[in-house]
Design a protein around this motif. Structure first.
Motif, mmCIF file in Angstrom:
data_model
loop_
_atom_site.group_PDB
_atom_site.id
_atom_site.type_symbol
_atom_site.label_atom_id
_atom_site.label_comp_id
_atom_site.label_asym_id
_atom_site.label_seq_id
_atom_site.Cartn_x
_atom_site.Cartn_y
_atom_site.Cartn_z
ATOM 1 N N TYR A 90 -4.705 -1.828 12.064
ATOM 2 C CA TYR A 90 -4.975 -1.283 10.764
ATOM 3 C C TYR A 90 -3.912 -0.340 10.295
ATOM 4 O O TYR A 90 -3.488 0.271 11.041
ATOM 5 N N HIS A 95 -4.524 6.276 6.726
ATOM 6 C CA HIS A 95 -4.113 7.371 5.767
ATOM 7 C C HIS A 95 -4.528 8.700 6.045
ATOM 8 O O HIS A 95 -5.910 8.447 6.338
ATOM 9 N N ARG A 126 -8.373 7.590 6.805
ATOM 10 C CA ARG A 126 -9.055 6.400 6.420
ATOM 11 C C ARG A 126 -8.513 5.346 6.149
ATOM 12 O O ARG A 126 -7.102 5.001 6.151
ATOM 13 N N GLN A 127 -9.109 4.285 6.656
ATOM 14 C CA GLN A 127 -8.487 2.804 6.556
ATOM 15 C C GLN A 127 -8.119 2.543 5.147
ATOM 16 O O GLN A 127 -8.702 2.546 4.457
ATOM 17 N N GLN A 128 -6.763 1.552 5.157
ATOM 18 C CA GLN A 128 -6.476 1.029 3.995
ATOM 19 C C GLN A 128 -6.028 -0.116 4.187
ATOM 20 O O GLN A 128 -4.951 -0.419 4.932
ATOM 21 N N GLY A 129 -6.461 -1.108 3.376
ATOM 22 C CA GLY A 129 -5.816 -2.589 3.554
ATOM 23 C C GLY A 129 -6.917 -3.393 4.587
ATOM 24 O O GLY A 129 -7.910 -2.588 5.308
ATOM 25 N N ILE A 176 0.961 -1.200 -0.194
ATOM 26 C CA ILE A 176 0.035 -0.134 0.101
ATOM 27 C C ILE A 176 1.085 1.144 0.094
ATOM 28 O O ILE A 176 0.666 2.170 -0.726
ATOM 29 N N VAL A 233 0.825 8.226 7.559
ATOM 30 C CA VAL A 233 0.142 6.942 7.858
ATOM 31 C C VAL A 233 0.266 6.630 9.223
ATOM 32 O O VAL A 233 1.173 6.992 9.869
ATOM 33 N N GLU A 244 2.083 1.955 -3.366
ATOM 34 C CA GLU A 244 1.367 2.660 -4.224
ATOM 35 C C GLU A 244 1.398 4.187 -3.989
ATOM 36 O O GLU A 244 1.164 4.980 -5.194
ATOM 37 N N HIS A 245 1.395 4.509 -2.896
ATOM 38 C CA HIS A 245 1.367 6.178 -2.665
ATOM 39 C C HIS A 245 2.774 6.614 -3.067
ATOM 40 O O HIS A 245 2.710 7.772 -3.736
#
Length: 200
Positions: A142, A145, A126-129, A58, A108, A61-62
């Motif tokens: 969790y 981000h 906001r949750q990622q993954g 993740i 993050v 990706e950023h």
């Protein structure tokens, strides 16, 4: 120091340290000499971030879209109502440090599931993954981000309004952040200190 004076105006003081060998700096909030909370901010580099251990796909990706990442770790605060001011102040200082001294664009944080709603509601994370087990603490985590552009927008709109009707009606922590004017003063002071550190 300007940062300490602004902190003290709200009944707290803060301390700042330079980046260590792992590209991390810890900020501490104290009340009458007693530590009431700390946060460590890590700046992305060739060493990576601690969150890479679980969420590298993740984070990559950023990075691929050009984001300059930082992470908050060791955020040690009582998340009760009475801790809103020191939590907001030290978190704001950490983000100023990352955004304005190191050009970070996104932050993050790895958090326990029981704290997820707090960070979503109070700061806009906001949750990622998916949920994963963090081996460093042997607990579920969790990845959350937050865009620093969003933080800047909220500070411009709400910063320093905690004692106004508009601020009182807002449920997030942003009214407890420094005002835009205070923020600009802190940024200018930190930039001058950074220039002095580089030249000395």
């Amino acid at each position: 120091m300007l940062v300490k004076r602004m902190y003290a105006r709200r009944g707290y003081t803060g301390s700042r340290h330079v980046l260590d060998e792992h590209n991390r700096v810890t900020l501490t909030a104290t009340d009458k000499g007693e530590v009431v909370g700390t946060v460590t901010i890590g700046i992305d580099s060739e060493l990576g971030l601690m969150a890479d251990e679980l969420f590298k796909d993740i984070l990559d990706e950023h990075r691929a879209r050009g984001a300059r990442l930082c992470e908050c770790t060791k955020l040690a605060f009582d998340l009760s109502e009475r801790s809103r001011v020191p939590l907001a102040n030290v978190f704001h200082l950490a983000l100023i440090y990352a955004r304005d001294l190191y050009d970070c664009t996104d932050v993050v944080i790895e958090i326990n599931p029981r704290h997820r709603r707090f960070y979503e509601r109070m700061l806009g994370f906001r949750q990622q993954g998916e949920l994963k087990i963090n081996p460093r603490v042997n607990a579920p985590a969790y990845l959350m981000h937050l865009s620093l552009d969003y933080v800047s927008e909220q500070v411009e709109r709400l910063g320093g309004t905690f004692d106004t009707p508009a601020g009182s009606a807002e449920r997030s922590l942003y009214p407890y952040f420094f005002s835009p004017r205070e923020e600009r003063g802190i940024i200018n002071r930190l930039l001058r200190m950074d220039e002095h550190h580089i030249s000395s």
